[in-house]
Design an enzyme around this catalytic site. Structure first.
Site, short mmCIF file in Angstrom:
data_model
loop_
_atom_site.label_atom_id
_atom_site.label_comp_id
_atom_site.label_asym_id
_atom_site.label_seq_id
_atom_site.Cartn_x
_atom_site.Cartn_y
_atom_site.Cartn_z
N ASP A 275 11.86 44.36 28.22
CA ASP A 275 12.39 45.38 27.50
C ASP A 275 13.49 46.33 28.10
O ASP A 275 13.72 46.46 29.21
CB ASP A 275 10.93 46.30 27.10
N TYR B 57 3.88 41.44 37.31
CA TYR B 57 4.53 42.41 36.58
C TYR B 57 3.91 43.74 37.95
O TYR B 57 2.77 43.59 38.10
CB TYR B 57 4.10 43.01 35.41
#
Length: 264
Positions: free
Chosen positions: A52, A110
């Site tokens: 994002d 992540y």
């Protein structure tokens, strides 16, 4: 058709994410522009997944198909000469013609960096949380993330997803200097899932969410009066796509900060 595996690092602060967009600056768009300047034409360029706006990557992976073969190292250097300073092509390796960065990935990890103190130098790479955090309490709760769970309460627009079930391989939390580091590894992630899991863990670590309520949210149940993860979404600044692994790749290294922040 000559096919290559690209490994890319980037600071996502100035970009609207990885994915190419017509009316916004993206990491993939900048990469494509630089490659076209060097190779003249790109047949296909695709990443392992989207990041994002504002999210960073230590090792995003992409596949690249070109009409003609190139020498990987001179090509890498030439592309880097044409990229902005916050995007860097780490590696270019020949790959099988069928290689697909998203479909062939076996896991993604992540890293999220939560800072316990204000930092002048690393502010673009952390979420500064002013409340005292109990990292041990956060780690105990995070251990329950491993396994197959319905993360619909942690997902943006869950009705648009084919499934909200995700198998989390591992969830790790460690303290490093002024940072609390969170690493999640899974075959795939839902939109905003990592940032909302981190937001919920921070809420728990600050004493504002009970461990049982966190466990209920992970199981897809909304406890009465506890709130919802969408309200606690962590900012993109602290999030890094750390590693995308494929068959035959080495295991993840020990969890460590991407941008360290020393304790005061």
């Amino acid at each position: 058709m000559p096919t290559y595996r690209l490994t890319v690092e980037y600071e996502g602060t100035r970009y609207r994410g990885w994915q190419e967009q017509q009316n916004a600056r993206s990491v993939a768009g900048e990469l494509r522009r630089a490659i076209v300047e060097v190779a003249g034409e790109v047949k296909d360029l695709g990443g392992s997944g989207r990041t994002d706006a504002g999210v960073h990557a230590l090792a995003q992976v992409a596949h690249l198909r070109l009409p003609r073969a190139v020498e990987p190292e001179p090509f890498r250097r030439a592309v880097n000469d044409r990229l902005p300073p916050d995007i860097h092509l780490l590696a270019v390796a020949p790959a099988a013609a069928s290689f697909h960065a998203r479909h062939d990935a076996v896991s993604r990890s992540y890293l999220y960096q939560v800072s316990r103190r204000r930092t002048a130098l690393a502010k673009r790479f952390v979420w500064w949380v002013k409340d005292p955090l109990d990292a041990g309490r956060m780690g105990e709760a995070a251990a329950g993330l491993a396994g197959r769970h319905d993360f619909r309460l942690f997902c943006e627009r869950p009705g648009e997803q084919p499934s909200t079930l995700v198998v989390v391989e591992s969830a790790e939390i460690v303290s490093a200097g002024a940072l609390v580091l969170v690493r999640l590894t899974a075959s795939h992630f839902l939109w905003k899932m990592v940032r909302r899991v981190v937001g919920a863990l921070v809420r728990l670590g600050s004493g504002r969410l009970a461990p049982d309520d966190f466990a209920a949210l992970v199981d897809g149940r909304a406890p009465r009066g506890a709130g919802l993860p969408a309200e606690w979404t962590a900012p993109p600044s602290g999030l890094f796509l750390e590693r995308v692994r494929y068959a035959g790749d080495p295991p993840l290294p020990p969890l460590a900060a991407a941008v360290p922040v020393a304790a005061e």
